[in-house]
Design a protein around this motif. Structure first.
Motif, short mmCIF file in Angstrom:
data_model
loop_
_atom_site.label_atom_id
_atom_site.label_comp_id
_atom_site.label_asym_id
_atom_site.label_seq_id
_atom_site.Cartn_x
_atom_site.Cartn_y
_atom_site.Cartn_z
N LEU A 254 0.83 -1.19 0.00
CA LEU A 254 0.00 0.00 0.00
C LEU A 254 0.87 1.25 0.00
CD1 LEU A 254 -2.80 -1.03 2.55
CD2 LEU A 254 -2.58 -1.55 0.11
N ILE A 255 0.28 2.37 -0.30
CA ILE A 255 1.05 3.60 -0.43
C ILE A 255 1.64 4.07 0.90
CG2 ILE A 255 -0.14 4.42 -2.50
CD1 ILE A 255 -1.94 6.10 -0.77
N ASP A 256 1.08 3.58 2.03
CA ASP A 256 1.63 3.95 3.34
C ASP A 256 2.72 2.98 3.80
OD1 ASP A 256 0.21 1.69 4.00
OD2 ASP A 256 -1.07 2.65 5.49
N GLY A 257 3.09 2.02 2.94
CA GLY A 257 4.13 1.07 3.29
C GLY A 257 3.64 -0.25 3.84
N THR A 258 2.35 -0.37 4.09
CA THR A 258 1.80 -1.63 4.61
C THR A 258 1.97 -2.75 3.58
OG1 THR A 258 0.15 -0.46 5.92
CG2 THR A 258 -0.30 -2.77 5.44
N ARG A 259 2.37 -3.93 4.05
CA ARG A 259 2.54 -5.09 3.18
C ARG A 259 1.55 -6.16 3.59
NH1 ARG A 259 8.79 -6.53 3.70
NH2 ARG A 259 8.05 -8.37 2.55
N LEU A 260 0.77 -6.65 2.63
CA LEU A 260 -0.26 -7.64 2.91
C LEU A 260 -0.15 -8.81 1.95
CD1 LEU A 260 -3.23 -5.12 3.25
CD2 LEU A 260 -2.00 -6.21 5.12
N LYS A 261 -0.42 -10.00 2.45
CA LYS A 261 -0.33 -11.20 1.62
C LYS A 261 -1.50 -11.25 0.64
CE LYS A 261 -0.18 -16.24 1.84
NZ LYS A 261 -0.19 -17.43 2.73
N LEU A 262 -1.20 -11.54 -0.61
CA LEU A 262 -2.22 -11.76 -1.65
C LEU A 262 -2.35 -13.26 -1.85
CD1 LEU A 262 -4.14 -10.91 -3.91
CD2 LEU A 262 -2.14 -10.58 -5.39
N SER A 263 -3.48 -13.83 -1.41
CA SER A 263 -3.64 -15.28 -1.49
C SER A 263 -3.84 -15.73 -2.94
CB SER A 263 -4.81 -15.74 -0.63
OG SER A 263 -6.04 -15.35 -1.21
N ARG A 264 -3.45 -16.93 -3.22
CA ARG A 264 -3.60 -17.45 -4.58
C ARG A 264 -5.04 -17.54 -5.00
NH1 ARG A 264 0.94 -22.34 -4.93
NH2 ARG A 264 2.69 -21.11 -4.15
N SER A 265 -5.93 -17.86 -4.06
CA SER A 265 -7.34 -18.02 -4.40
C SER A 265 -8.01 -16.71 -4.81
CB SER A 265 -8.09 -18.65 -3.23
OG SER A 265 -8.01 -17.83 -2.08
N HIS A 266 -7.45 -15.57 -4.38
CA HIS A 266 -8.05 -14.27 -4.70
C HIS A 266 -7.23 -13.50 -5.74
CE1 HIS A 266 -9.96 -15.09 -0.77
NE2 HIS A 266 -10.95 -14.35 -1.23
N ARG A 267 -6.11 -14.06 -6.20
CA ARG A 267 -5.17 -13.28 -7.00
C ARG A 267 -5.75 -12.81 -8.33
NH1 ARG A 267 0.39 -16.12 -7.66
NH2 ARG A 267 0.11 -16.01 -5.41
N GLU A 268 -6.29 -13.73 -9.12
CA GLU A 268 -6.76 -13.35 -10.45
C GLU A 268 -7.94 -12.40 -10.38
OE1 GLU A 268 -5.25 -13.81 -13.27
OE2 GLU A 268 -3.67 -14.74 -12.07
N GLN A 269 -8.88 -12.67 -9.48
CA GLN A 269 -10.02 -11.79 -9.34
C GLN A 269 -9.58 -10.39 -8.90
OE1 GLN A 269 -13.02 -13.27 -6.68
NE2 GLN A 269 -14.27 -11.41 -6.79
N PHE A 270 -8.61 -10.35 -7.99
CA PHE A 270 -8.11 -9.06 -7.51
C PHE A 270 -7.40 -8.29 -8.63
CE2 PHE A 270 -4.36 -6.77 -5.86
CZ PHE A 270 -5.00 -5.75 -5.22
N ARG A 271 -6.60 -8.98 -9.42
CA ARG A 271 -5.88 -8.31 -10.51
C ARG A 271 -6.86 -7.74 -11.54
NH1 ARG A 271 -0.58 -9.43 -11.73
NH2 ARG A 271 -1.13 -9.67 -13.93
N ARG A 272 -7.91 -8.52 -11.84
CA ARG A 272 -8.90 -8.01 -12.80
C ARG A 272 -9.62 -6.79 -12.23
NH1 ARG A 272 -9.94 -13.61 -13.52
NH2 ARG A 272 -11.76 -13.46 -12.14
N ALA A 273 -10.00 -6.87 -10.97
CA ALA A 273 -10.72 -5.74 -10.34
C ALA A 273 -9.82 -4.51 -10.24
CB ALA A 273 -11.23 -6.15 -8.96
N LEU A 274 -8.55 -4.73 -9.90
CA LEU A 274 -7.61 -3.61 -9.78
C LEU A 274 -7.42 -2.92 -11.12
CD1 LEU A 274 -5.65 -2.10 -7.89
CD2 LEU A 274 -3.89 -3.72 -8.57
N GLY A 275 -7.40 -3.70 -12.19
CA GLY A 275 -7.21 -3.12 -13.53
C GLY A 275 -8.38 -2.27 -14.00
N SER A 276 -9.58 -2.53 -13.44
CA SER A 276 -10.75 -1.74 -13.85
C SER A 276 -11.13 -0.69 -12.83
CB SER A 276 -11.94 -2.68 -14.05
OG SER A 276 -12.28 -3.34 -12.84
N SER A 277 -10.31 -0.56 -11.75
CA SER A 277 -10.61 0.39 -10.70
C SER A 277 -9.96 1.73 -11.01
CB SER A 277 -10.07 -0.13 -9.35
OG SER A 277 -8.67 0.04 -9.29
N PRO A 278 -10.33 2.80 -10.23
CA PRO A 278 -9.75 4.12 -10.49
C PRO A 278 -8.38 4.33 -9.92
CG PRO A 278 -11.29 4.25 -8.67
CD PRO A 278 -11.36 2.82 -9.20
N SER A 279 -7.70 3.27 -9.44
CA SER A 279 -6.38 3.45 -8.81
C SER A 279 -5.33 3.82 -9.84
CB SER A 279 -5.98 2.18 -8.07
OG SER A 279 -5.86 1.10 -8.97
#
Length: 279
Positions: A254-279
């Protein structure tokens, strides 16, 4: 903000560990804190269940791996609603997230370091002080979420031209000192499972709200929020990068330096959602 445990009201504690040396270590550390009274020690899960039910301690220091009834089995037997503030004592960090869904407020790794012990003790104190206020907050929040959509449905009854739409929450009601205040979801960088509650992380601080991760995942706008682990939901515009780690795993920075584990079961869905988000 942490405070000196010596300045708080007295709390009772039970230490559960099958290793006598580990029990003695925790007992000695607790002797330095007059605000915490050691009520009992248990060397297995059965003794721990009996002590917790009879003594009703405020805090349980709990070893996960024990012969017979494990620490997690003990928590299940007592029931999440009756489990006090639990501090997990383990040599294996991967047990932490499983335990957070069973009212564990923190975990400390063996061998126990004093600084880490104090952080965990303070988090337990904060939880105990805020449980009553958080329960009231949760009741009010549930009322808001129940009544607000119903009011909106009433306004749309006479307008068949408007298509149905899902209403996502835009703010939380959180405890703030002696009172409560609204907290915009845009201020929340990530959300962490914490037993019957969730932690809403806002910068270096957090607020406890009584809710479940599954309920929040459906209540938050998926354009802005996504789940990266069963114990974590993050806001997309707070993501700095995704970094691969060993063995095919990954972490989210995260932009504040926080590091969080990205689980394999959520990885692809998260990547797709992140690509369509306003970030």
């Amino acid at each position: 903000m942490t405070t000196d445990p010596k300045m708080t009201a007295a709390m009772t504690a039970v230490v559960v560990d099958d290793e006598e040396r580990a029990r003695r270590r925790l007992a000695r550390m607790l002797e330095d804190w007059p605000s915490v009274e050691l009520s009992a020690q248990a060397e297995n899960g059965a003794q721990a269940v009996a002590a917790s039910q009879s003594l009703e301690p405020d805090i349980v220091f709990l070893d996960v791996q024990m012969p017979g009834k494990t620490g997690i089995q003990m928590l299940h037997e007592i029931g999440p609603d009756r489990v006090p503030a639990v501090i997990l004592v383990t040599a294996f960090e991967e047990h932490a997230l499983d335990a957070f869904e069973l009212s564990v407020v923190d975990y400390i790794l063996k061998p126990i370091e004093t600084d880490r012990f104090l952080v965990a003790l303070d988090r337990a104190r904060v939880r105990l002080e805020r449980v009553q206020a958080v329960q009231l907050t949760g009741q009010i929040q549930n009322l808001i979420e129940t009544v607000a959509p119903a009011a909106g449905d009433t306004l749309r009854q006479d307008d068949d031209a408007l298509p149905p739409s899902k209403s996502y929450i835009s703010r939380f009601l959180v405890s703030d000192g002696a009172g409560e205040r609204p907290l915009s979801v845009s201020e929340v960088s990530w959300i962490e499972a914490a037993g019957d509650y969730v932690r809403l992380h806002v910068g270096p601080n957090y607020h406890l709200v009584r809710d479940s991760m599954n309920n929040l995942e459906s209540a938050l706008d998926p354009y802005f929020f996504g789940r990266i682990h069963r114990g974590a939901i993050i806001r997309f515009d707070h993501v700095r990068e995704i970094v691969p780690t060993q063995h095919g795993d990954a972490e989210v920075y995260l932009i504040d330096g926080t590091r969080l584990k990205l689980s394999r079961s959520h990885r692809e869905q998260f990547r797709r959602a992140l690509g369509s988000s306003p970030s």
